[in-house]
Write a protein that holds these residues in place. Structure first.
Motif, mmCIF file in Angstrom:
data_model
loop_
_atom_site.group_PDB
_atom_site.id
_atom_site.type_symbol
_atom_site.label_atom_id
_atom_site.label_comp_id
_atom_site.label_asym_id
_atom_site.label_seq_id
_atom_site.Cartn_x
_atom_site.Cartn_y
_atom_site.Cartn_z
ATOM 1 N N VAL A 107 11.918 27.758 -7.770
ATOM 2 C CA VAL A 107 12.448 26.545 -7.139
ATOM 3 C C VAL A 107 13.739 26.131 -7.837
ATOM 4 O O VAL A 107 13.814 26.133 -9.071
ATOM 5 C CB VAL A 107 11.410 25.402 -7.190
ATOM 6 C CG1 VAL A 107 12.040 24.068 -6.771
ATOM 7 C CG2 VAL A 107 10.230 25.726 -6.282
ATOM 8 N N PHE A 108 14.734 25.808 -7.044
ATOM 9 C CA PHE A 108 16.013 25.304 -7.552
ATOM 10 C C PHE A 108 16.134 23.810 -7.215
ATOM 11 O O PHE A 108 15.367 23.290 -6.401
ATOM 12 C CB PHE A 108 17.179 26.052 -6.893
ATOM 13 C CG PHE A 108 17.372 27.458 -7.400
ATOM 14 C CD1 PHE A 108 18.305 27.729 -8.388
ATOM 15 C CD2 PHE A 108 16.629 28.510 -6.881
ATOM 16 C CE1 PHE A 108 18.491 29.022 -8.849
ATOM 17 C CE2 PHE A 108 16.807 29.808 -7.342
ATOM 18 C CZ PHE A 108 17.746 30.066 -8.334
ATOM 19 N N GLN A 109 17.160 23.179 -7.781
ATOM 20 C CA GLN A 109 17.350 21.740 -7.574
ATOM 21 C C GLN A 109 17.697 21.420 -6.129
ATOM 22 O O GLN A 109 17.468 20.304 -5.662
ATOM 23 C CB GLN A 109 18.468 21.220 -8.490
ATOM 24 C CG GLN A 109 18.181 21.380 -9.970
ATOM 25 C CD GLN A 109 18.598 22.746 -10.504
ATOM 26 O OE1 GLN A 109 18.897 23.664 -9.752
ATOM 27 N NE2 GLN A 109 18.594 22.880 -11.818
ATOM 28 N N TYR A 263 15.151 33.874 -13.102
ATOM 29 C CA TYR A 263 14.815 33.028 -14.260
ATOM 30 C C TYR A 263 15.804 33.298 -15.415
ATOM 31 O O TYR A 263 16.095 32.435 -16.211
ATOM 32 C CB TYR A 263 13.400 33.338 -14.767
ATOM 33 C CG TYR A 263 12.245 32.621 -14.085
ATOM 34 C CD1 TYR A 263 12.425 31.768 -13.002
ATOM 35 C CD2 TYR A 263 10.939 32.795 -14.549
ATOM 36 C CE1 TYR A 263 11.340 31.127 -12.405
ATOM 37 C CE2 TYR A 263 9.855 32.151 -13.967
ATOM 38 C CZ TYR A 263 10.058 31.320 -12.891
ATOM 39 O OH TYR A 263 8.991 30.674 -12.316
ATOM 40 N N HIS A 264 16.294 34.520 -15.513
ATOM 41 C CA HIS A 264 17.195 34.890 -16.617
ATOM 42 C C HIS A 264 18.676 34.735 -16.294
ATOM 43 O O HIS A 264 19.495 34.617 -17.196
ATOM 44 C CB HIS A 264 16.949 36.354 -17.031
ATOM 45 C CG HIS A 264 15.682 36.558 -17.794
ATOM 46 N ND1 HIS A 264 14.463 36.707 -17.183
ATOM 47 C CD2 HIS A 264 15.442 36.601 -19.130
ATOM 48 C CE1 HIS A 264 13.523 36.863 -18.097
ATOM 49 N NE2 HIS A 264 14.088 36.798 -19.287
ATOM 50 N N ARG A 265 19.040 34.785 -14.999
ATOM 51 C CA ARG A 265 20.456 34.892 -14.690
ATOM 52 C C ARG A 265 21.017 33.872 -13.684
ATOM 53 O O ARG A 265 22.227 33.756 -13.551
ATOM 54 C CB ARG A 265 20.778 36.303 -14.164
ATOM 55 C CG ARG A 265 20.868 37.373 -15.247
ATOM 56 C CD ARG A 265 22.088 37.158 -16.144
ATOM 57 N NE ARG A 265 22.174 38.144 -17.209
ATOM 58 C CZ ARG A 265 21.558 38.051 -18.394
ATOM 59 N NH1 ARG A 265 20.784 37.000 -18.655
ATOM 60 N NH2 ARG A 265 21.689 38.996 -19.313
ATOM 61 N N PRO A 268 22.361 27.877 -11.860
ATOM 62 C CA PRO A 268 21.821 26.516 -11.703
ATOM 63 C C PRO A 268 20.445 26.367 -12.366
ATOM 64 O O PRO A 268 20.064 25.278 -12.787
ATOM 65 C CB PRO A 268 21.693 26.349 -10.185
ATOM 66 C CG PRO A 268 22.572 27.407 -9.602
ATOM 67 C CD PRO A 268 22.562 28.544 -10.567
ATOM 68 N N PHE A 269 19.708 27.459 -12.451
ATOM 69 C CA PHE A 269 18.394 27.436 -13.103
ATOM 70 C C PHE A 269 18.558 27.300 -14.617
ATOM 71 O O PHE A 269 17.807 26.580 -15.282
ATOM 72 C CB PHE A 269 17.637 28.731 -12.759
ATOM 73 C CG PHE A 269 16.196 28.732 -13.198
ATOM 74 C CD1 PHE A 269 15.212 28.162 -12.400
ATOM 75 C CD2 PHE A 269 15.826 29.300 -14.403
ATOM 76 C CE1 PHE A 269 13.881 28.157 -12.806
ATOM 77 C CE2 PHE A 269 14.497 29.307 -14.816
ATOM 78 C CZ PHE A 269 13.522 28.725 -14.010
#
Ligand SMILES: *Cc1c(COP(=O)(O)O)cnc(C)c1O
Length: 402
Positions: A107-109, A263-265, A268-269
């Motif tokens: 999930v992103f913002q 998750y690593h790259r 925005p995360f």
């Protein structure tokens, strides 16, 4: 201070927009987002939201937000990769992955961050993007950020997409074929089955942006992959939590490794703080409703058919819409904004859209009905739209029969 502002060129631009009739003042929402909402002190039929299923002000979502805020606080305190991953964030990701029948979800913002962050993360300047010309701005920004080479194909034109792919045969680099699930300005549905077959034929990554299909198309609103029964064949599915789901956020669904990679790259995360816990909790409540109350989606489509049939019967053109997004084409941007202002005065809020949101000469008002609009509201809206269109002579120029 006598120095002229270094930003005076912006003031000049604003003056030019005012002269051209394309300057837009923000309308102020003074109630919750409802089928009839209060904007600028006036109660109007709200055809300008993306609140497809009426969830934005649903008591279960509001209650979930309050309970989560009381238990976990107002904010998460950090980005996901430092200390801002709360149990609610992970529960929401597991929930969406199960709902979409995929291995994993991140999930992103926002949907914007999901698209831009994902495309930019998985491609490099050596790679290629084959993209529908009407894809959303967040996809376009992601393409630019990735610095991959961009090959645009004509809107919903599979033959042209294939030409683009063929020209890249034997060329080094990864290929990403990308389309909106439902196009946000025209309401037509992307040609996902054709494109998926092409992606398989030419070894491209297939990606779809289901912002306007999430909660709208497919069983219980699972999106276009489910609508077209393409399970397991689309590598990257983006959805939004900001529209039919009624809250805020975007997500990416796919293989476990795709999600681990993001998750690593995905920037925005990595570099922007995660959702407040209340947002994740409200989204979880929304997925309960999607699964338990599919009649909301049925009602959305019933309302869509009723509204569009009514407009057509009165001689209005709704372009190529195949979804609850219903544009009413008017031509010039200034006309669209004037039309929107007159509708507002008569009690209907519908957005006027002109360049650069839509191409020059294709200005329109865009309407979106929701499952929460009553028949009576829709009848009233059709009547008002028709009478204003007649008065403004839009009916004649916009209605191209057949
Ligand atoms: C609205 C929209 C987005 C962005 O979603 P947000 O969650 O509002 O940031 C992305 N793609 C398309 C096609 C959209 O219409």
């Amino acid at each position: 201070m006598t120095r002229p502002s270094a930003l005076s060129y912006l003031t000049e631009q604003l003056e030019a927009w005012k002269k051209a009739g394309t300057y837009q003042r923000l309308r102020e929402l003074e109630s919750a987002c409802e089928p009839v909402s209060k904007f600028d002190g006036k109660e109007v039929i709200n055809l300008a939201s993306n609140n497809y299923l009426g969830l934005a002000n649903h008591p279960k979502l509001v209650e979930a937000e309050c309970a989560a805020a009381r238990k976990y606080g107002a904010g998460s305190g950090a980005v996901r990769t430092i200390s801002g991953t709360m149990e609610l964030h992970l529960e929401l990701e597991r929930r969406i992955a199960a709902f979409k029948h995929v291995e994993a979800c991140v999930v992103f913002q926002s949907g914007f961050a999901a698209n831009a962050g994902t495309v930019a993360a998985i491609l490099t300047p050596e790679d290629h993007i084959i993209s529908d010309e009407l894809n959303h701005a967040s996809i376009i920004d992601g393409c630019r950020l990735s610095k991959a080479k961009i090959h645009v194909f004509r809107h919903r034109d599979a033959a042209h997409a294939e030409e683009r792919l063929k020209a890249l045969e034997g060329v080094a680099g990864h290929k990403l074929l990308i389309t909106d699930g439902v196009f946000s300005m025209d309401g037509d549905i992307g040609i996902l089955p054709e494109l998926t077959a092409l992606a398989e034929k030419y070894g491209a990554i297939m990606m779809v942006d289901d912002a306007h299909a999430s909660g709208v198309l497919g069983r219980n609103g699972r999106g276009t992959v489910d609508h077209f029964n393409l399970h397991g064949r689309v590598d990257v599915q983006v959805g939004t939590l900001s529209k039919a789901v009624g809250v805020l956020g975007g997500y990416v669904c796919g293989s476990r490794d795709l999600i681990e990679f993001l998750y690593h790259r995905a920037r925005p995360f990595l570099f922007s703080t995660s959702h407040p816990p209340a947002v994740a909790a409200a989204c979880l409540a929304a997925f309960d409703i999607l699964e338990q109350e599919p009649e909301r989606i049925e009602q959305l489509w019933k309302n869509t058919r009723f509204f569009q049939d009514g407009l057509h019967a009165n001689g209005l053109s709704t372009g190529d819409s195949q979804s609850p997004i219903t544009p009413i084409m008017v031509g010039e941007a200034a006309t669209a904004h004037a039309f929107s202002r007159s509708l507002f005065d008569e009690g209907v809020f519908a957005t006027g859209l002109g360049y650069p949101t839509v191409p020059q000469g294709k200005a329109r008002i865009r309407t979106i009905v929701t499952s929460a609009h009553s028949r009576e509201m829709l009848e009233r809206a059709i009547g008002i739209i028709t009478s204003v269109a007649k008065r403004m002579n839009i009916l004649a120029s916009a209605s191209v029969p057949g």
